[in-house]
Write an enzyme that holds these catalytic residues in place. Structure first.
Site, PDB file in Angstrom:
ATOM      1  N   ASP A 424       0.853  -1.188   0.000  1.00  0.00           N
ATOM      2  CA  ASP A 424       0.000   0.000   0.000  1.00  0.00           C
ATOM      3  C   ASP A 424       0.889   1.238   0.000  1.00  0.00           C
ATOM      4  O   ASP A 424       1.852   1.320   0.779  1.00  0.00           O
ATOM      5  CB  ASP A 424      -0.917   0.004   1.226  1.00  0.00           C
ATOM      6  N   GLU A 467      -4.586   2.209  -4.517  1.00  0.00           N
ATOM      7  CA  GLU A 467      -3.125   2.249  -4.382  1.00  0.00           C
ATOM      8  C   GLU A 467      -2.589   0.979  -3.754  1.00  0.00           C
ATOM      9  O   GLU A 467      -1.467   0.972  -3.243  1.00  0.00           O
ATOM     10  CB  GLU A 467      -2.694   3.477  -3.570  1.00  0.00           C
TER      11      GLU A 467
END
Length: 549
Positions: A424, A467
């Site tokens: 992440d 993301e």
């Protein structure tokens, strides 16, 4: 959320139902039970089952009778049935069960490992069938859209060809719209003068009206000619330009008979855009076609080293896309049908061979080949789009799930280790808020390139969503996976992401998990949950960390 896969267990003894249900209980499965044949038939009509485990000995309606009724119904005839029995292990009894539609037999007392493994096979088959049905539906939709585009192309071609024909006719006549206008104006001017004269006999007046109507039609045609742009090509759907009417066509002809080949040459004589090359054996034809320099192939049905069927089978086997037309003195409708089925684009008896028929076949075969090629490209593009993330070009979440299913199954079957990592980008929202979403997209693309460059070729990396990224590491221990992720975390931390004049530093948090060879009961869902928990632990404890679970 995907609907769980359903399995039906039918047995008249409640303790057997509870035991089988306990063995098969999995998060992704729904186990339904029935205590009689009638109850089972009712459930089958209400639900879609991947598999039915059916007890043979039941009061009232036994398992064989239930199976016979299921096989007689169009909706239920394809559901796989495994018979479960405690007696009658003799071959005649077993064969009778297979005749009723069973795909397998299990004998009581049931071995849990054998039961789970057999059920797992049919669950996977059911999943694959559902995925195939979904893919087929998507492909049918793509083909329908492609056919619409192709129809637009054909309509545009007809219009363009008509305009080109008109221009060619005018050029052959040595006339232009400008040259036609002047005598036409003189003709119409004199007609108007005659119409103004009141002393014209009635018979002559009728003829003048007919001449005036014909002159008006000529004037309309001249106006149409003047609207044609001679200096700009038409554009087809997909960005293609006007069809070249003088396009060269290269044809390979597989023909043993000298006289028949001469006849073909004579028919095509005068068509300078068509080039005919002769070979006399299938082997030579395949060698020539493999070079990809021919637009079309003619073949006699029977040649010195085989038949047209052998040629078509070899072409299919070697992936040659050149369209083939069988022109033969031998064969009948049965052979013709077989040739078309195996891939021939057309079939023409030599008794019906003439210039008109041959040119029609050439045109049709080339058009069909073009449409087939465009359809294949569209299908490949559709398949690629279905598993690729549009922004980064990485595999998407859908492909990741399929790959994880495959890798978990392989690791459990062959006793290999398997690791999975979740990444992440830290504080990524700040990037979008500060520099804009275009900058964020650029960073996601660059991050994906760094990630793919940091793993092995046979590892599977995907954009999991937003993301977040995920990587599957086959045959990898937890320690090795953590080491790889630490190196990548440091690489990202030291990397300078650039967008326009901005230099941006990004860090990443990583969650890692793994299954050892002895973890035969771990599911892909459990792996994802463990990696996800490790990722959130890395973020909650300050980010820019690798946490393993």
């Amino acid at each position: 959320m995907d609907e769980k896969i359903k399995i039906l267990v039918v047995d008249d003894r409640p303790e057997n139902l509870l035991a089988i249900k306990a063995v098969l209980e999995r998060p992704e499965l729904t186990i339904l039970t029935a205590a009689s044949g009638n109850e089972a038939l009712g459930l089958v009509l209400e639900h879609t089952f991947a598999l039915i485990l059916l007890d043979v000995q039941m009061p009232g309606m036994d398992g064989f009778e239930v199976a016979a009724l299921l096989r007689g119904n169009e909706k239920t005839r394809h559901i796989p049935i495994i018979f479960v029995t405690a007696i009658n292990k003799e071959e005649p009894h077993i064969f009778a069960g297979y005749e009723k539609g069973a795909v397998d037999y299990l004998f009581k007392p049931l071995d849990p490992l054998i039961l789970r493994s057999k059920v797992k096979v049919f669950v996977e088959l059911f999943e694959q069938r559902n995925k195939l049905q979904t893919s087929n539906a998507q492909l049918r939709l793509a083909v329908a859209k492609l056919e619409t585009v192709n129809q637009q192309i054909r309509d545009q071609q007809k219009m363009v060809v008509e305009e080109e024909r008109l221009k060619v006719l005018l050029q052959m006549a040595g006339a232009t719209a400008h040259e036609l206008n002047q005598p036409l104006m003189i003709l119409m001017g004199n007609i108007q003068l005659l119409e103004m004269d009141g002393n014209i006999p009635d018979a002559l007046n009728e003829r003048i009206k007919k001449i005036s109507a014909a002159a008006t039609r000529i004037a309309d045609t001249v106006k149409k000619i003047q609207t044609i742009r001679h200096d700009q090509p038409k554009t087809y759907a997909g960005g293609k330009t006007i069809l070249n009417l003088d396009q060269k066509v290269s044809i390979l002809c597989l023909e043993n008979d000298d006289g028949d080949f001469v006849k073909l040459e004579q028919i095509l004589d005068g068509h300078n855009q068509i080039r005919l090359t002769r070979v006399t054996s299938i082997q030579t034809a395949l060698e020539q076609l493999a070079q990809g320099t021919f637009d079309l192939a003619f073949s006699e049905y029977r040649v010195m080293d085989g038949t047209g069927l052998a040629l078509l089978e070899a072409i299919n086997r070697e992936g040659i896309e050149t369209p083939v037309v069988i022109i033969t003195s031998q064969g009948d409708e049965v052979i013709a049908s077989r040739l078309i089925q195996i891939g021939a684009y057309d079939y023409l008896p030599k008794s019906k061979l003439n210039g008109k028929a041959l040119l029609r076949i050439i045109s049709n075969a080339l058009e069909k080949a073009g449409l087939k090629r465009e359809m294949r490209i569209a299908q490949e593009k559709l398949a690629e789009m279905s598993v690729r993330d549009e922004l980064t070009g990485m595999f998407n979440r859908r492909y990741f799930q399929e790959a994880l299913d495959r890798e978990v199954f392989g690791a459990q079957r062959y006793g290999h280790g398997l690791a999975m990592c979740m990444f992440d980008l830290d504080h990524f929202k700040r990037v979008n808020d500060t520099h804009g979403h275009l900058c964020g997209d650029r960073i996601l693309q660059e991050f994906s390139h760094l990630l793919e460059a940091s793993i092995r070729k046979y590892d599977v990396a995907c954009r999991y969503g937003g993301e977040e990224f995920a990587v599957i590491l086959p045959d990898t221990s937890l320690e090795k996976a953590v080491s790889l992720c630490e190196r990548f975390r440091e690489r990202v931390m030291q990397h300078i992401f650039t967008y326009e004049k901005h230099s941006i530093h990004i860090t990443t948090s990583v969650g890692v998990t793994a299954m050892s060879p002895d973890m035969t009961e771990v599911t892909n869902k459990q792996l994802v949950e463990r990696a996800d928990k490790a990722l959130y632990q890395a973020k909650d404890s300050g980010r820019n960390k690798v946490v393993a679970k």
